[in-house]
Design a protein around this motif. Structure first.
Motif: not given
Length: 112
Positions: A37-39, A43-53, A70-75, A111-112
């Protein structure tokens, strides 16, 4: 006669060893799901994709009880953190069992 007295003890120890092994496998599965999920979050800004993985990696039994944060910085270069908590049922078939909460956490650089 002595052997008949030892059989219940031997069976109880064997059942305990199997339950510990199954719980350890479930813990490894939760840790692996958090890492995947962290990977995805890196690579993808949408947290729903990480939850699905995470839920796909966990499989249907653990995914039904999983809580994913899921907590993600946007830079680029920031952190993507995924925390997973899932309830595993120990000794369920024998006597109703009890739930154990398994936790996993992983961080990666965005990364993105």
């Amino acid at each position: 006669m002595d052997f008949a007295l030892l059989i219940p003890l031997v069976v109880a120890v064997l059942v305990g060893v199997v339950e510990v092994a199954v719980a350890a496998r479930a813990q490894l599965q939760v840790s692996h799901a958090a890492r995947e999920g962290a990977r995805e979050a890196a690579t993808a800004p949408d947290p729903e994709r990480a939850i699905a993985v995470v839920k796909t990696v966990l499989g249907p039994e653990l995914a039904s009880t999983a809580r994913v944060v899921v907590e993600r910085d946007h830079h680029v270069g920031g952190r993507a953190d995924v925390t997973v908590a899932a309830t595993h049922r120990v000794a369920g078939p024998l006597f109703g069992g009890f739930g154990v909460t398994l936790r996993g956490h992983a961080s990666m650089r965005v990364e993105q």
